[in-house]
Design a protein around this motif. Structure first.
Motif, mmCIF file in Angstrom:
data_model
loop_
_atom_site.group_PDB
_atom_site.id
_atom_site.type_symbol
_atom_site.label_atom_id
_atom_site.label_comp_id
_atom_site.label_asym_id
_atom_site.label_seq_id
_atom_site.Cartn_x
_atom_site.Cartn_y
_atom_site.Cartn_z
ATOM 1 N N GLY A 1 -34.466 11.599 -2.889
ATOM 2 C CA GLY A 1 -34.444 12.398 -1.665
ATOM 3 C C GLY A 1 -35.821 12.923 -1.305
ATOM 4 O O GLY A 1 -36.209 12.920 -0.138
ATOM 5 N N GLY A 2 -36.577 13.359 -2.305
ATOM 6 C CA GLY A 2 -37.930 13.835 -2.052
ATOM 7 C C GLY A 2 -38.834 12.738 -1.533
ATOM 8 O O GLY A 2 -39.644 12.952 -0.628
ATOM 9 N N ALA B 1 -40.518 10.066 5.533
ATOM 10 C CA ALA B 1 -40.168 10.375 6.920
ATOM 11 C C ALA B 1 -41.174 11.330 7.553
ATOM 12 O O ALA B 1 -41.493 11.205 8.736
ATOM 13 C CB ALA B 1 -38.760 10.979 6.976
ATOM 14 N N PHE B 2 -41.659 12.290 6.773
ATOM 15 C CA PHE B 2 -42.602 13.287 7.284
ATOM 16 C C PHE B 2 -43.821 13.340 6.372
ATOM 17 O O PHE B 2 -43.935 14.238 5.541
ATOM 18 C CB PHE B 2 -41.939 14.673 7.343
ATOM 19 C CG PHE B 2 -40.661 14.692 8.120
ATOM 20 C CD1 PHE B 2 -40.678 14.625 9.497
ATOM 21 C CD2 PHE B 2 -39.444 14.770 7.467
ATOM 22 C CE1 PHE B 2 -39.496 14.655 10.218
ATOM 23 C CE2 PHE B 2 -38.264 14.796 8.174
ATOM 24 C CZ PHE B 2 -38.289 14.734 9.555
ATOM 25 N N PRO B 3 -44.746 12.393 6.517
ATOM 26 C CA PRO B 3 -45.922 12.400 5.638
ATOM 27 C C PRO B 3 -46.837 13.584 5.952
ATOM 28 O O PRO B 3 -46.902 14.039 7.091
ATOM 29 C CB PRO B 3 -46.618 11.073 5.962
ATOM 30 C CG PRO B 3 -46.154 10.721 7.325
ATOM 31 C CD PRO B 3 -44.769 11.294 7.469
#
Length: 48
Positions: free
Chosen positions: A19-20, A26-28
């Motif tokens: 998940g991490g 998804a959001f770098p």
């Protein structure tokens, strides 16, 4: 649910890592560019 609670903890840990990684993909994080400053040795005026 499981006979061995260690197995459940390992599965939760693996799910948290996956998940991490998905959240990071998804959001770098933003990268702030910084100039590279190198010091050039001044041997022109040094002793001979």
């Amino acid at each position: 649910m499981f006979r061995r609670p260690i197995l459940l903890l390992v599965l939760i840990l693996i799910a948290a890592v996956i998940g991490g990684l998905l959240v990071l993909a998804a959001f770098p994080p933003e990268v702030t560019p910084t100039p590279v400053e190198r010091t050039i040795p001044n041997d022109r005026f040094g002793p001979r």
